[in-house]
Design an enzyme around this catalytic site. Structure first.
Site, PDB file in Angstrom:
ATOM      1  N   ARG A   1      -6.523   1.678  -0.347  1.00 35.60           N
ATOM      2  CA  ARG A   1      -6.282   2.924   0.389  1.00 35.60           C
ATOM      3  C   ARG A   1      -7.616   3.653   0.549  1.00 35.60           C
ATOM      4  NH1 ARG A   1      -5.153   8.385  -0.391  1.00 35.60           N
ATOM      5  NH2 ARG A   1      -3.719   9.124   1.213  1.00 35.60           N
TER       6      ARG A   1
ATOM      7  N   HIS B   1      -4.707  17.847  -9.045  1.00 30.96           N
ATOM      8  CA  HIS B   1      -5.743  18.882  -8.946  1.00 30.96           C
ATOM      9  C   HIS B   1      -5.479  19.735  -7.710  1.00 30.96           C
ATOM     10  CE1 HIS B   1      -7.087  15.846  -6.091  1.00 30.96           C
ATOM     11  NE2 HIS B   1      -7.785  16.804  -5.482  1.00 30.96           N
TER      12      HIS B   1
HETATM   13  O1  LIG Z   1      -7.108  10.539  -1.004  1.00 35.84           O
HETATM   14  C1  LIG Z   1      -6.382  11.489  -0.776  1.00 35.84           C
HETATM   15  O2  LIG Z   1      -5.399  11.403  -0.049  1.00 35.84           O
HETATM   16  C2  LIG Z   1      -6.654  12.835  -1.390  1.00 35.84           C
HETATM   17  C3  LIG Z   1      -8.078  13.070  -1.723  1.00 35.84           C
HETATM   18  C4  LIG Z   1      -8.293  14.370  -2.424  1.00 35.84           C
HETATM   19  O3  LIG Z   1      -7.387  15.012  -2.875  1.00 35.84           O
HETATM   20  C5  LIG Z   1      -9.660  14.886  -2.588  1.00 35.84           C
HETATM   21  O4  LIG Z   1     -10.629  14.202  -2.194  1.00 35.84           O
HETATM   22  O5  LIG Z   1      -9.787  16.017  -3.112  1.00 35.84           O
HETATM   23 FE   LIG Z   2      -8.001  17.004  -3.353  1.00 37.59          FE
END
Ligand SMILES: O=C(O)CCC(=O)C(=O)O
Ligand SMILES: [Fe+2]
Length: 343
Positions: free
Chosen positions: A291, A224
């Site tokens: 994570r 995204h």
């Molecule tokens: O967890 C990540 O490293 C990315 C999170 C992310 O893309 C978002 O929250 O839009």
């Molecule tokens: Fe994101």
């Protein structure tokens, strides 16, 4: 008319079954609902694993030039010497861990409502994908008081204070970066009056990707772009984030202990008249480690008209307000940019 970010999202309800995550703590094998086509995830490990986005020192006298280059070439960079204390990120990460470690029943007390923007739940992009993501999230816009009180009726204050402080500090950094970026784009002070005003929009997203029994068939967060001017991301020391670069493939964004990741979002792509790409990114999961990440999405006020700024350039996008764009994105996700494109 919506005047806050959460009201803008309220105009685009989601169905409840698209909000509730599974209880990852009770799952021992990958359910079919979360099994993505093998080739979709496997290419994760090929392609761009030898490349990486630039790491930029904000105190470097050439920082502005380096940021301009990184935005143009990658739509992303890692930022060190950003002036925010390491302990703040440690505290926020610890609170995220405390939150996501709670029993599912307790987290579900703050489940985002169908027409709500904040609280606990699956990623907002979930309804656009055929399979579920190996992910739980918690979204904050302004004070998290209402949602935190559902989870911790008597003990919500430390969480709220920390998250409000985090947003304040991220806003200061975001304003500094916006000043630099608008200078690079030669956007006039008149156009940039909103920076530093109370109308600018900010939101925090806590993300949790539990360890996964079959990581090669699961997706942490599907590809995204962010609906922000840019996103400032703190990631825990566990790999997983990848960005897509044309002609290279998926490039891992390896955690750097003192650096923040900055991602260009759709709104920056629009106001830069497509000079800066909005970076496509995703998260893959692993078998052994949980994570965590904390994203801060920053943007202009909702009524700000996103127009391509330079008079001598042909506008690549029709002028829409931030609020209109949020609506187009909520309905069309990855197609939103092409829907406002003039060619
Ligand atoms: O967890 C990540 O490293 C990315 C999170 C992310 O893309 C978002 O929250 O839009
Ligand atoms: Fe994101």
């Amino acid at each position: 008319m919506a005047s806050t970010l959460s009201e803008a999202y309220r105009d685009h309800p989601q169905f409840l079954h698209h909000i509730k995550p599974i209880d990852f703590s009770s799952v021992r094998s990958l359910p079919d609902s979360h099994a993505w086509p093998q080739n979709f995830v496997e290419e994760a490990n090929g392609g761009g694993s030898g490349s990486s986005i630039p790491v930029i020192d904000l105190m470097d006298p050439n920082a502005e030039e380096l940021i301009g280059f990184a935005c143009e070439e990658w739509g992303a960079f890692q930022l060190k010497n950003h002036g925010v204390s390491l302990s703040l990120f440690e505290e926020v990460e610890a609170e995220a861990k405390r939150l996501f470690a709670l029993p599912a029943k307790q987290k579900l007390k703050a489940l985002r409502s169908p027409n709500g923007a904040t609280g606990y739940g699956r990623a907002r992009i979930s309804p656009f994908f055929p399979k579920d993501m190996w992910h739980e999230g918690f979204t904050i816009m302004g004070s998290p008081f209402h949602d935190a009180k559902q989870i911790w009726p008597h003990d919500y204050a430390p969480f709220c204070e920390l998250m409000e402080n985090y947003q304040k500090q991220m806003k200061v950094l975001a304003e500094k970066l916006t000043g630099i970026i608008l200078r690079i784009l030669k956007i006039s002070e008149e156009e940039a009056k909103w920076v530093g005003s109370s109308g600018s929009t900010g939101a925090v997203q806590l993300n949790y990707y539990p360890q996964c029994p079959e990581p090669n068939r699961a997706m942490g967060l599907a590809p995204h772009t962010d609906t922000s001017l840019f996103t400032i991301l703190h990631q825990s020391q566990t790999e997983g984030l990848q960005i897509f670069k044309d002609q290279v493939g998926w490039v891992p964004v390896r955690p750097h202990p003192r650096a923040l990741v900055v991602n260009a979002g759709d709104l920056l792509h629009i106001i830069s008249n497509a000079r800066f790409p909005c970076v496509l990114h995703r998260v893959v999961v692993n078998r052994v480690q949980h994570r965590y990440s904390v994203a801060y999405f920053y943007g202009p006020p909702l009524d700000y008209v996103l127009s391509s700024p330079l008079a001598d350039e042909q506008a690549r996008f029709r002028g829409v307000t931030v609020k209109e764009y949020i609506g187009i994105k909520a309905k069309n996700l990855g197609k939103a940019i092409s829907l406002i494109s003039t060619n």
